[in-house]
Design an enzyme around this catalytic site. Structure first.
Site, PDB file in Angstrom:
ATOM      1  N   GLU A  50       0.958  -1.082  -0.008  1.00  0.00           N
ATOM      2  CA  GLU A  50       0.142   0.010   0.168  1.00  0.00           C
ATOM      3  C   GLU A  50       1.177   1.430  -0.064  1.00  0.00           C
ATOM      4  O   GLU A  50       1.856   1.430   0.724  1.00  0.00           O
ATOM      5  CB  GLU A  50      -0.786  -0.056   1.020  1.00  0.00           C
ATOM      6  CG  GLU A  50      -2.087   1.400   1.204  1.00  0.00           C
ATOM      7  CD  GLU A  50      -2.795   1.188   2.415  1.00  0.00           C
ATOM      8  OE1 GLU A  50      -3.534   2.111   2.425  1.00  0.00           O
ATOM      9  OE2 GLU A  50      -2.768   0.356   3.245  1.00  0.00           O
ATOM     10  N   ARG A  93       5.923 -13.270   9.590  1.00  0.00           N
ATOM     11  CA  ARG A  93       6.459 -11.786   9.386  1.00  0.00           C
ATOM     12  C   ARG A  93       7.613 -11.562   9.956  1.00  0.00           C
ATOM     13  O   ARG A  93       8.072 -12.453  11.096  1.00  0.00           O
ATOM     14  CB  ARG A  93       5.429 -10.911   9.694  1.00  0.00           C
ATOM     15  CG  ARG A  93       5.290 -10.673  11.408  1.00  0.00           C
ATOM     16  CD  ARG A  93       4.105  -9.823  11.562  1.00  0.00           C
ATOM     17  NE  ARG A  93       4.616  -8.268  11.084  1.00  0.00           N
ATOM     18  CZ  ARG A  93       3.907  -7.261  11.104  1.00  0.00           C
ATOM     19  NH1 ARG A  93       2.688  -7.302  11.562  1.00  0.00           N
ATOM     20  NH2 ARG A  93       4.465  -6.361  10.827  1.00  0.00           N
ATOM     21  N   LYS A 110       4.132   0.989  10.930  1.00  0.00           N
ATOM     22  CA  LYS A 110       3.994   2.260   9.817  1.00  0.00           C
ATOM     23  C   LYS A 110       3.824   3.340  10.792  1.00  0.00           C
ATOM     24  O   LYS A 110       4.195   4.605  10.505  1.00  0.00           O
ATOM     25  CB  LYS A 110       3.035   2.058   8.747  1.00  0.00           C
ATOM     26  CG  LYS A 110       3.650   1.111   7.425  1.00  0.00           C
ATOM     27  CD  LYS A 110       2.929   1.342   6.237  1.00  0.00           C
ATOM     28  CE  LYS A 110       3.555   0.613   5.049  1.00  0.00           C
ATOM     29  NZ  LYS A 110       2.605   0.687   3.690  1.00  0.00           N
TER      30      LYS A 110
END
Length: 558
Positions: A39, A263, A273
């Protein structure tokens, strides 16, 4: 990428490779097509680098391709700045995408499919507020409450959905939801939102749309449109997989399949983020490319190489369970790469003056030293030597302990690549601090002449007359806590910022550094690896420490 491929040949297949090989052997797919779908709402970090290496690496290994697709479904948070930075980072890591796509490329198709779901009685327009939807979704032990608008007719839903697109309603007034099961054990299957109203300018579609698909709706369908064979996500998306499969089944479209891997969590940093953005906006760091940040652009500015990050991704491997990786492994990987390639120079970080009293005044002598001992083809550099030198302050000790082999009163050391010197005296300032060390040298100890004489200590130096003033930025871990996901709830993550994560020193380097054109980090001998910073100029030389020479991590021996 030879390092990655050779390592892969030596290890067993990971579980995703096993799936791919079975799919190809069974004829389920004729070729492999993966994708990396960021994104564009921030800069990529080391966790994304692992995903990039995995997706592109798998496709390359099995003769397939990888698409770069931007999940640009939330214009309020996205920007072309992030699009450009992501493309730069992927290219810098050494990968080429087969095609560049955007979720916004598929907005019309996604809208048509949403209409199809409405026509099948599988989607409806809901007038509840976000708070009401959240409250009525229920809990893991309590079923949700159906929306009072859940049984609207197909005709009414189609009309309302079209009017949502035409901009007749305010933000938050209406959403489109899938009609699945309000008592489903998976909370994400309890009538998830497919579309919401957002009045924001989109970086590609402008103001053509005011309704935007949610990630869970756009993601799988975008995979299907591109005919992605293996949609590889991080482990937190495993609960999203039933919804991913539900959309594909109900729309009867190409059956892309999602697979999840653990992850990457790294010690002494954060990957969120939101937190990284707060660090930037609050001035805790100088920007997204601050060398203390875990962002790819920050690592690049720190001096990490694409080869070292690809090696790190290979060493970390592909797991099914989340774990935390020690930062020292990443540091080991960059040392492994730079040790073979980095040019060597001498730099004095915390200088103290040293005068050789019996060396002729006004004389400059040139010594030759290899540019890189690991690479004989790199040639030699010339190092000027004179009566007055700078050495590291901690390379001298007035009252040393036993087995101290550096310079001390009455003691001898070799100046690297040159003579043996002996400490005769020290000079102090009014505060009692040592400001100069007086030595004598042995002219017969010059390398390559006379009889070689060995001493236990060797220290580095630069000639005062030829020294290049250099700002040396010593970067360290951004946080003091190793596992930043386990800090006490009553504490803020910023409470654990390391006050010594950046120490700036006014040092000196040998003049050969001015002609270095390697464009990667260099090794300042006995100090570590350093890279020329983007703020460096002819008037002000600036070098960032990539990593020290000593490693806290060692590879397992087979």
């Amino acid at each position: 990428m030879e390092v990655i491929e050779s390592l892969a040949e030596e290890r067993q297949l990971n579980f995703i490779e096993e799936i791919i090989e079975k799919d190809l052997a069974d004829g389920k797919h004729q070729s492999v097509l993966t994708r990396f779908p960021p994104e564009p709402n921030g800069y990529l970090h080391i966790g994304h680098a692992k995903s990039i290496c995995l997706n592109f690496g798998l496709a390359k290994r099995y003769g397939g391709k990888t698409n770069l697709r931007f999940d640009d479904t939330n214009p309020a948070k996205e920007d072309v700045e992030y699009v450009d930075s992501i493309k730069e980072d992927v290219s810098w890591l050494g990968f080429e995408w087969a095609a560049e796509f955007y979720a916004s490329d598929y907005f019309e198709q996604l809208y048509t499919w949403a209409q199809d779901l409405i026509k099948k009685g599988l989607a409806y327009v809901d007038d509840q507020t976000q708070e009401e939807i959240r409250e009525n979704r229920g809990t893991v032990t309590k079923a949700g409450i159906p929306s009072p608008w859940r049984e609207r007719s197909v005709e009414e839903n189609l009309d309302l959905f079209e009017r949502m697109r035409l901009g007749e309603f305010k933000e938050g007034a209406k959403v489109l939801r899938a009609k699945i099961d309000m008592s489903h054990s998976n909370m994400l299957m309890r009538d998830p939102i497919l579309y919401r109203i957002i009045y924001a300018h989109h970086h590609r579609t402008g103001d053509n749309w005011c309704i935007y698909p949610m990630y869970d709706y756009a993601h799988g369908q975008s995979d299907s449109i591109e005919k992605i064979t293996h949609s590889i996500c991080t482990l937190e998306f495993d609960v999203h997989r039933p919804l991913y499969d539900w959309f594909i089944e109900k729309l009867d479209i190409f059956p892309s399949k999602q697979y999840e891997f653990a992850r990457l969590n790294l010690t002494y940093t954060v990957m969120s983020k939101r937190k990284l953005l707060e660090l930037v906006r609050s001035g805790f760091v100088t920007g997204w490319d601050d060398p203390r940040m875990p962002t790819i652009c920050g690592l690049r500015r720190r001096g990490y190489t694409p080869e070292s990050i690809r090696l790190f991704a290979e060493k970390v491997g592909v797991a099914k369970r989340d774990n935390i990786i020690d930062l020292s492994l990443l540091e080991w990987c960059v040392r492994e790469d730079l040790n073979k390639r980095a040019n060597r120079y001498m730099a004095v970080i915390d200088p103290v003056k040293l005068t050789i009293s019996n060396y002729p005044e006004g004389t400059t002598e040139i010594f030759r030293a290899p540019v890189n001992q690991e690479n004989p083809d790199a040639g030699y550099r010339e190092i000027p030597f004179s009566r007055e030198l700078y050495i590291e302050r901690d390379d001298f000790m007035e009252n040393p302990p036993k087995k101290y082999f550096r310079l001390k009163p009455g003691g001898e050391v070799r100046l690297k690549y040159s003579y043996i010197i002996k400490c005769e005296d020290i000079i102090r300032d009014n505060n009692g601090d040592i400001i100069e060390i007086i030595c004598t040298y042995d002219p017969e100890s010059k390398p390559g002449t006379g009889e070689w004489r060995s001493v236990k200590g060797t220290i580095h130096w630069v000639s005062v007359a030829n020294a290049v003033e250099t700002e040396l930025r010593l970067f360290d871990r951004l946080f003091t806590e190793a596992d930043m996901d386990s800090i006490p709830q009553e504490k803020s993550y910023t409470d654990f910022l390391n006050p010594d994560s950046l120490v700036i020193k006014a040092g000196y380097t040998e003049p050969a550094i001015l002609t270095d054109t390697s464009q990667i980090a260099v090794q300042f001998e006995r100090n570590g690896y350093f890279i020329k910073d983007s703020e460096s100029s002819e008037e002000r030389l600036v070098y960032n420490r990539t990593v020290g020479l000593k490693s806290a991590w060692a590879p397992q021996q087979s």
